[in-house]
Design a protein around this motif. Structure first.
Motif, PDB file in Angstrom:
ATOM      1  N   ASP A  70       0.829  -1.216   0.000  1.00 17.71           N
ATOM      2  CA  ASP A  70       0.000   0.000   0.000  1.00 17.71           C
ATOM      3  C   ASP A  70       0.862   1.265   0.000  1.00 17.71           C
ATOM      4  O   ASP A  70       0.543   2.237  -0.687  1.00 17.71           O
ATOM      5  N   THR A 123      -3.878 -10.672  -9.579  1.00 19.13           N
ATOM      6  CA  THR A 123      -2.864 -10.414  -8.541  1.00 19.13           C
ATOM      7  C   THR A 123      -2.609 -11.700  -7.754  1.00 19.13           C
ATOM      8  O   THR A 123      -1.475 -12.025  -7.420  1.00 19.13           O
ATOM      9  N   ILE A 177       2.100   1.738  -3.450  1.00 16.96           N
ATOM     10  CA  ILE A 177       1.038   2.238  -4.347  1.00 16.96           C
ATOM     11  C   ILE A 177       0.884   3.749  -4.147  1.00 16.96           C
ATOM     12  O   ILE A 177       0.790   4.511  -5.108  1.00 16.96           O
ATOM     13  N   ALA A 182      -5.903  -7.383  -2.265  1.00 19.64           N
ATOM     14  CA  ALA A 182      -4.948  -7.766  -3.318  1.00 19.64           C
ATOM     15  C   ALA A 182      -5.102  -9.238  -3.713  1.00 19.64           C
ATOM     16  O   ALA A 182      -5.202  -9.568  -4.898  1.00 19.64           O
ATOM     17  N   ILE A 236      -4.228   6.218  -0.485  1.00 21.12           N
ATOM     18  CA  ILE A 236      -5.169   5.193  -0.988  1.00 21.12           C
ATOM     19  C   ILE A 236      -6.589   5.764  -0.975  1.00 21.12           C
ATOM     20  O   ILE A 236      -7.354   5.566  -1.922  1.00 21.12           O
ATOM     21  N   ARG A 291      -7.374  -1.198  -8.027  1.00 20.88           N
ATOM     22  CA  ARG A 291      -6.970  -2.609  -8.171  1.00 20.88           C
ATOM     23  C   ARG A 291      -5.965  -2.771  -9.318  1.00 20.88           C
ATOM     24  O   ARG A 291      -5.037  -3.583  -9.224  1.00 20.88           O
ATOM     25  N   THR A 320       0.534  -7.071   1.885  1.00 24.31           N
ATOM     26  CA  THR A 320      -0.357  -6.617   0.803  1.00 24.31           C
ATOM     27  C   THR A 320      -1.691  -6.134   1.382  1.00 24.31           C
ATOM     28  O   THR A 320      -2.141  -6.637   2.417  1.00 24.31           O
ATOM     29  N   GLU A 326      -2.716  -1.506  -8.053  1.00 24.11           N
ATOM     30  CA  GLU A 326      -2.225  -2.464  -7.045  1.00 24.11           C
ATOM     31  C   GLU A 326      -1.574  -3.666  -7.743  1.00 24.11           C
ATOM     32  O   GLU A 326      -0.499  -4.127  -7.352  1.00 24.11           O
TER      33      GLU A 326
END
Ligand code: S3P
Length: 197
Positions: free
Chosen positions: A54, A108, A57, A102, A65, A78, A98, A81
């Motif tokens: 996260d 993923t 990301i 995820a 997020i 997504r 994760t 991610e």
């Protein structure tokens, strides 16, 4: 102690040797399962870097997020991610925490199953709720009653998390104890994997 090896065979010998990870360990599980807390301790114990997907990301997107969900929606989150986790899985072995969704994304999940040892930190509703209720940064818990949302996600996601290589219960006990259980479960899994290879 000399007889221990005779009684328990290879497992007793394994317990004394350091655990070497052939590939990344990816922690999966619901929000509040303890993926970051256990992941950091696990990384320390294994002498590996700790990486939070996260955080990566957010770094890649240049925003939080919650902002990604707000501005672009969950589908775009997504996709981002998936890209970030795919990149991380190509890096040298590390402990990867994760986000809760995820492993639920089929692509993923396939990547994680191919390139990592996956560990599900399974927790009961009260444990999860107790851990998440103090913090309000999770977008999925802002829509409706957080405990009800968690209960719904448990029924949708637990059968999928159950596909992980290793399952460890994350309870209210000290995180160091759970970390120890993860290490022993990983040791068992890798031993079996090697035996079957
Ligand atoms: C999510 C969990 C969050 C984060 C995002 C979506 C989910 O991560 O990735 O808010 O779908 O369960 P944590 O599990 O680390 O809170």
């Amino acid at each position: 102690m000399a007889g221990m090896g005779d009684i328990h065979g290879l497992k007793a010998m394994d317990a004394r040797s350091p655990l070497t990870l052939p590939r990344t360990v990816a922690l999966v599980g619901l929000m509040g399962a303890g993926k970051s807390a256990i992941g950091k301790r696990l990384a320390m114990r294994l002498g590996l870097p700790f990486v939070d997907a996260d955080d990566e990301i957010e770094r890649a997107a240049g925003c939080s997020i919650a902002e990604i969900f707000e501005k672009y929606g969950e589908a775009d989150f997504r996709a981002g991610e998936r890209r970030v986790i795919s990149r991380l899985l190509d890096e040298p072995p590390h402990v990867l925490s994760t986000g809760g969704g995820a492993y639920i994304d089929p692509d993923t999940r396939a990547l994680m199953r191919a390139k990592a040892v996956t560990v599900w930190l399974r927790a009961e509703l009260d444990v999860l709720f107790d851990r998440v209720r103090k913090r309000g940064h999770r977008p999925l818990l802002r829509n409706g009653d957080p405990k009800e949302v968690l209960a719904r996600l448990m029924s949708q996601r637990y059968p999928i998390y159950a596909e992980a290589d290793v399952v460890v219960d994350s309870t209210a006990q000290p995180a160091d104890r759970t970390t120890e259980q993860v290490i022993e479960a990983l040791r068992d899994h890798l031993h079996t994997e090697k035996t079957l290879a």
